[in-house]
Design an enzyme around this catalytic site. Structure first.
Site, PDB file in Angstrom:
ATOM      1  N   ASP A  51       0.812  -1.574  -0.285  1.00 49.84           N
ATOM      2  CA  ASP A  51      -0.317   0.115  -0.017  1.00 49.84           C
ATOM      3  C   ASP A  51       0.769   1.476   0.080  1.00 49.84           C
ATOM      4  OD1 ASP A  51      -2.289  -1.641   0.227  1.00 49.84           O
ATOM      5  OD2 ASP A  51      -1.953  -1.375   2.264  1.00 49.84           O
ATOM      6  N   TYR A 111       6.897 -10.407   6.585  1.00 51.91           N
ATOM      7  CA  TYR A 111       6.088  -8.778   6.404  1.00 51.91           C
ATOM      8  C   TYR A 111       7.363  -8.307   8.372  1.00 51.91           C
ATOM      9  CZ  TYR A 111       3.287  -7.573   2.496  1.00 51.91           C
ATOM     10  OH  TYR A 111       3.457  -7.696   0.961  1.00 51.91           O
TER      11      TYR A 111
END
Length: 266
Positions: A51, A111
């Site tokens: 994002d 992540y």
């Protein structure tokens, strides 16, 4: 020739990975660099879409290089870097089988969410980590992590607007890593590394927020259990800011970049 790239970028000034009509994107910069250096357009396929504001240490992508281009696969990285802006770099490039697809072939992704604990902002930490004013209870964060590991319906841990066939995902591990060797990490900061077979929209940022809220007593383990059971997003806290999130690595059935022992596998 199918070329796989390992890419690192500072997401601060990007509108995310995926091409957008009005916005600077990582995919767009890579495709522009391919056109500039090799004289033709080739679609770049990423392992996933980060994002706006999210960083990457080891994003993996691939594109098809025209057979007429006389350059070794290993030198493609150097060629592209001469046409890329300073906030995105190709770290490695290799030839891969024709059927390799950076997205569909991926098996696991890790992540990292970075936090530091301080009363005031630290300009050397602010770009890639999120400041939190109080020190959380690490044992409560770990207890929350234990609930989140495994296969679950993570619909409560996804932002609205996501269109996916299923919200069931498997989180294989959640680890807490010291934030910088010069710190007493339990006092000053930590990385939260989340590894799984796939993630929903904003899922890691919501997971990190839930663990942090458990660590500060704002959220109970029972609320996390109910959220997993019912899918109610309102049971959880806010979505954490994008700047603390980094795509650390992507794993495949085979070692795409031939990592040797002691070298990070992508």
């Amino acid at each position: 020739m199918n070329i796989a790239l390992k890419v690192s970028y500072d997401g601060t000034c990007f509108s995310g990975w995926q091409i957008q009509e009005n916005g600077r994107t990582v995919q767009g910069e890579l495709e522009r660099a391919i056109c500039e250096r090799f004289g033709f357009f080739s679609r770049v396929t990423g392992s996933g879409r980060t994002d706006a504001g999210v960083h990457a240490a080891g994003q993996v992508c691939n594109f098809v290089l025209s057979d007429g281009i006389k350059i070794s696969a290993e030198r493609v990285a150097d060629a592209l870097n001469t046409a890329l802006p300073p906030d995105v770099r190709v770290l490695e490039s290799v030839a891969v089988p024709e059927e390799f697809d950076a997205c569909r072939s991926a098996k696991k992704k890790t992540y990292r969410y970075s936090l530091y604990f301080a009363r005031r902002e630290n300009p050397l930490s602010e770009r890639y980590a999120v400041r939190f004013g109080e020190k959380p209870d690490l044992s409560k964060m770990r207890a929350c992590a234990d609930l989140l590991e495994g296969e679950h319906d993570f619909s409560a841990f996804s932002a609205t607007g996501s269109s996916v066939k299923t919200t069931v995902r498997t989180v294989s591990s959640i680890k807490f890593v010291p934030y910088g060797t010069e710190y007493d990490w339990e006092q000053n900061g930590m990385h939260v590394d989340v590894c799984g077979n796939g993630f929903l929209y904003n899922m890691v940022r919501i997971l990190a927020g839930a663990m942090l809220d458990c660590g500060t007593g704002k959220l109970t383990a029972d609320a996390v259990k109910r959220a997993l059971r019912t899918g109610e997003r309102d049971l959880l806290g806010k979505t954490m800011p994008a700047k603390g999130l980094t795509l650390l690595r992507v794993e495949y059935a085979t070692d795409v970049f031939g990592a040797s022992e002691g070298r990070m596998q992508i």
